[in-house]
Scaffold this active site. Structure first.
Site, mmCIF file in Angstrom:
data_model
loop_
_atom_site.group_PDB
_atom_site.id
_atom_site.type_symbol
_atom_site.label_atom_id
_atom_site.label_comp_id
_atom_site.label_asym_id
_atom_site.label_seq_id
_atom_site.Cartn_x
_atom_site.Cartn_y
_atom_site.Cartn_z
ATOM 1 N N ASP A 84 0.838 -1.205 0.000
ATOM 2 C CA ASP A 84 0.000 0.000 0.000
ATOM 3 C C ASP A 84 0.871 1.252 0.000
ATOM 4 O OD1 ASP A 84 -1.896 2.086 0.653
ATOM 5 O OD2 ASP A 84 -3.223 0.511 1.373
ATOM 6 N N SER A 101 -7.097 4.266 -1.397
ATOM 7 C CA SER A 101 -6.947 2.818 -1.309
ATOM 8 C C SER A 101 -8.256 2.064 -1.448
ATOM 9 C CB SER A 101 -6.285 2.435 0.027
ATOM 10 O OG SER A 101 -4.976 2.922 0.087
ATOM 11 N N HIS A 107 -10.073 -2.339 6.972
ATOM 12 C CA HIS A 107 -9.532 -1.168 6.277
ATOM 13 C C HIS A 107 -9.767 -1.296 4.775
ATOM 14 C CE1 HIS A 107 -6.218 2.000 5.781
ATOM 15 N NE2 HIS A 107 -7.129 2.526 6.580
ATOM 16 N N SER A 154 -8.085 -1.576 1.842
ATOM 17 C CA SER A 154 -7.541 -2.592 0.934
ATOM 18 C C SER A 154 -8.112 -3.985 1.190
ATOM 19 C CB SER A 154 -6.015 -2.619 1.021
ATOM 20 O OG SER A 154 -5.463 -1.365 0.698
ATOM 21 N N HIS A 209 2.130 8.714 4.870
ATOM 22 C CA HIS A 209 1.125 9.714 5.247
ATOM 23 C C HIS A 209 1.605 10.575 6.416
ATOM 24 C CE1 HIS A 209 -2.245 9.109 2.637
ATOM 25 N NE2 HIS A 209 -2.387 7.834 2.949
ATOM 26 N N ASP A 263 -1.262 0.003 -4.783
ATOM 27 C CA ASP A 263 -2.524 0.635 -5.143
ATOM 28 C C ASP A 263 -2.316 2.042 -5.683
ATOM 29 O OD1 ASP A 263 -1.612 1.345 -2.641
ATOM 30 O OD2 ASP A 263 -3.538 1.163 -1.634
ATOM 31 N N HIS A 296 -1.588 11.061 -1.399
ATOM 32 C CA HIS A 296 -1.084 10.082 -2.357
ATOM 33 C C HIS A 296 -0.500 10.789 -3.572
ATOM 34 C CE1 HIS A 296 -4.261 7.040 -0.714
ATOM 35 N NE2 HIS A 296 -3.244 7.225 0.113
#
Length: 523
Positions: free
Chosen positions: A89, A133, A196, A198, A361, A398, A476
């Site tokens: 991720d 995601s 979550h 994903s 992040h 992703d 992202h």
């Protein structure tokens, strides 16, 4: 006297530098001895210039050797009995570059970079250039691009649209369901919450990725909406209720506050207990020890939640003597062993290294790169445990991040080392982000110039790296991400393609789903 004073200062600095280098060498050596793949390489990890690199013959021979390797590649057109999809991720291409140096050096390869076939995936969603995601999970698992923030639904469903979510004609299903419909087993492993974005792409249909428990969903859709939150869909949903393995964090979304102090549910339910009541052969674990001691021959399904929220970063876990969480590698090993034991038709397994993304992040580059290393080790183990003859392994991401590697560092330099600006004469970090919390550590409205990175970067795992624009959390990136494949039909994964193509290629190789199948074309 002036010369002598300078000489003394120089010698002091030289000794300090040497001591620091030796200390770093000792730490590097200890780290390399802890990991099997490095045990035959006892040398300075930062001595990166291989013998002969200064000559043209070295590079010419390297190019020729790569051609020889490519010539030896034989396309495997057998049916894939098993499919394992690894999802790093937030693992953009820049993360791979930095991770190589973090692990050993620029010329090294992550385990999956040894795979014979590679491609690039375009990650945009229906409504956003840069995706999240949730919508990407719908693409790489369900084969359909959709809207930002939604999971397992098509683009007729906008984020938070309860009524559009209710319409089952808008639901799309993942390759996990395609595999189970064909008689295979399916499951997933993650280092994030198992509800979550994903992992939820494996089993859920929701108009908002945040609806992990009933309280979140009801705040938008009402108490009597009749819609199921993501945790309920995992335990009782059409796909979730059939999954063989479900491991990660996120215990809080399965329990009411009255049952568990950290619980977030407000409906009085204990979904873990409901799971166990479904069958005496359903097992639940919460620690590494429980997972290791589990007799897989006596159970049919496995649910593991090893933390209330996301699982710990690996660097935090190893620094905590009381840590009871398994590593991604350990969870992957147990999941494959479980999948392999009782189904002759094979399996589909989804494995997510989810905290690469969370590290970025937070502008915590050290954390993100260490999580990438852990992810690579889990993939290496999976490749050892399976056969390329019948198992297709696909590794991708992703989306990317705004993470940058820049600054003309010398070969052999630690990726975290600083450079000096030719403009203001102050140090700067070659690792940085376009936005995020790191801004506040390096720029100050009251200061006349930026803050010296030497005062911020201490070498701690939680160091914040510079960010250009202040944001509560870094965003992202929108560029393409890499795809790496080995095993049956892995040659399909070359080129540049839409992200939603990935599950169709995996399904083709495994002869599952409603689309094209390799077994339909084989004589």
């Amino acid at each position: 006297m002036e010369f002598s004073f300078k000489a003394v200062i120089f010698l002091i600095l030289l000794v300090q530098t040497a001591r620091g280098t030796l200390r770093q060498d000792e730490e590097d050596l200890e780290d390399r001895l802890m990991h099997p793949e490095f045990r035959n390489e006892i040398h300075d990890a930062r001595t990166l210039r291989r013998v002969g690199e200064e000559t043209q013959e070295f590079w010419l021979n390297q190019g020729k050797e790569f051609i020889r390797q490519q010539q030896k590649q034989q396309q495997n057109t057998k049916v894939a009995k098993n499919v394992i999809m690894f999802l790093g991720d937030g693992m953009g291409l820049t993360t791979l570059v930095a991770a190589r140096n973090y692990i050993e050096g620029e010329h090294t390869k992550l385990s999956f970079e040894e795979f014979p076939y590679t491609g690039l995936s375009k990650t945009y969603s229906v409504d956003k250039i840069t995706p999240d995601s949730a919508t990407t999970a719908t693409a790489y698992l369900c084969g359909v691009k959709a809207n930002y923030g939604t999971i397992g639904v098509n683009a007729h469903v906008n984020r938070d649209n309860c009524e559009a979510m209710r319409d089952s004609s808008n639901h799309v299903y993942s390759i996990a369901k395609w595999a189970m419909d064909a008689g295979k087993s399916a499951g997933f492993v993650t280092t994030t919450r198992i509800t979550h974005a994903s992992p939820a792409g494996v089993y859920a249909h929701t108009a908002d990725r945040e609806w992990e428990n009933n309280d979140d969903l009801e705040s938008y859709c009402g108490v009597d909406s009749g819609l199921d939150d993501i945790a309920v869909q995992l335990i009782h949903g059409e796909v979730g209720s059939r999954l063989k393995v479900m491991m990660g964090g996120g215990k809080r979304n399965f329990l009411d506050k009255s049952v568990y102090s950290k619980g977030l549910r407000t409906d009085g339910r204990n979904l873990i207990e409901e799971f166990l009541e479904m069958s005496p052969r359903n097992a639940y674990v919460e620690t590494r020890e429980e997972l290791e001691n589990l007799d897989l021959t006596k159970i049919d399904r496995l649910l593991g939640t090893f933390s209330s929220n996301h699982m710990d970063y690996h660097l935090d876990a190893i620094a905590n003597p009381s840590n009871t969480q398994p590593t991604l590698e350990e969870m992957t090993k147990k999941a494959i062993e479980f999948m392999q034991q009782d189904n002759d038709k094979g399996f589909f397994l989804f494995v997510e290294g989810g905290k690469i993304d969370l590290g970025h992040h937070s502008n915590k580059a050290r954390m993100a790169l260490d999580e990438t290393k852990e992810f690579s080790q889990a993939i290496a183990l999976a490749r050892q445990m399976t056969s390329e003859e019948d198992t297709l392994i696909v590794v991708t991401s992703d989306h990317s991040h705004t993470f940058s590697v820049a600054g003309y560092q010398d070969r052999g330099t630690d990726i975290f080392s600083l450079r000096t600006s030719d403009s203001d004469g102050m140090a700067y970090s070659p690792l940085s982000y376009a936005n995020g919390q790191g801004y506040y550590s390096y720029f100050n409205d009251k200061a006349t110039k930026r803050i010296d990175p030497n005062l911020v970067l201490t070498g701690d795992a939680n160091d914040l790296f510079p960010a250009t624009a202040p944001l509560s959390t870094e965003t992202h990136g929108g560029e393409d991400v890499g795809v790496f494949a080995v095993g049956p039909w892995s040659h399909l994964f070359t080129g540049v393609y839409e992200q939603n193509t990935i599950p169709h290629m995996m399904a083709y190789a495994a002869c599952i789903g409603d689309g094209l199948k390799a077994c339909d074309t084989l004589s």
